[in-house]
Design a protein around this motif. Sequence first.
Motif, short mmCIF file in Angstrom:
data_model
loop_
_atom_site.label_atom_id
_atom_site.label_comp_id
_atom_site.label_asym_id
_atom_site.label_seq_id
_atom_site.Cartn_x
_atom_site.Cartn_y
_atom_site.Cartn_z
N CYS A 1 42.17 31.90 10.98
CA CYS A 1 41.46 30.64 10.74
C CYS A 1 40.72 30.65 9.40
O CYS A 1 40.23 29.61 8.97
CB CYS A 1 40.46 30.37 11.85
SG CYS A 1 41.17 30.43 13.49
N THR B 1 38.25 29.36 18.09
CA THR B 1 39.33 28.42 17.77
C THR B 1 40.69 28.90 18.28
O THR B 1 41.41 28.15 18.93
CB THR B 1 39.40 28.20 16.24
OG1 THR B 1 38.10 27.89 15.76
CG2 THR B 1 40.35 27.07 15.89
N CYS B 2 41.03 30.17 17.99
CA CYS B 2 42.38 30.62 18.33
C CYS B 2 42.37 31.75 19.36
O CYS B 2 43.43 32.28 19.68
CB CYS B 2 43.12 31.04 17.06
SG CYS B 2 42.42 32.51 16.27
N CYS C 1 37.77 34.75 18.78
CA CYS C 1 37.61 33.57 17.93
C CYS C 1 37.54 32.32 18.81
O CYS C 1 38.41 32.13 19.67
CB CYS C 1 38.80 33.49 16.97
SG CYS C 1 38.81 32.00 15.97
N CYS D 1 37.72 35.68 11.36
CA CYS D 1 39.07 35.44 11.86
C CYS D 1 39.97 35.19 10.65
O CYS D 1 39.77 34.23 9.93
CB CYS D 1 39.11 34.24 12.80
SG CYS D 1 40.77 33.98 13.46
ZN LIG Z 1 40.74 32.12 14.78
#
Ligand SMILES: [Zn+2]
Length: 66
Positions: free
Chosen positions: A7, A24-25, A22, A4
Amino acid sequence: MPTCEDCDHYWRPSELGEGGTCPTCDQALDTTPPKTPWHFKLLILSATIYLGWRAVQGIAWVIHRI
Ligand SMILES: [Zn+2]
């Protein structure tokens, strides 16, 4: 390995979210393995043939020296 860029993180395929996103995002990541470019394979093949040929020449040279 999927990365990513937002990130700045490498993810193992098992860590990715649904559909290769991803964790996280939630950005969709490229999970396809990098392919070896054909010209790189050609380079390796030609180098192998060349070195093999040089080895044959070297052996022939040694035989003729004796
Ligand atoms: Zn990410």
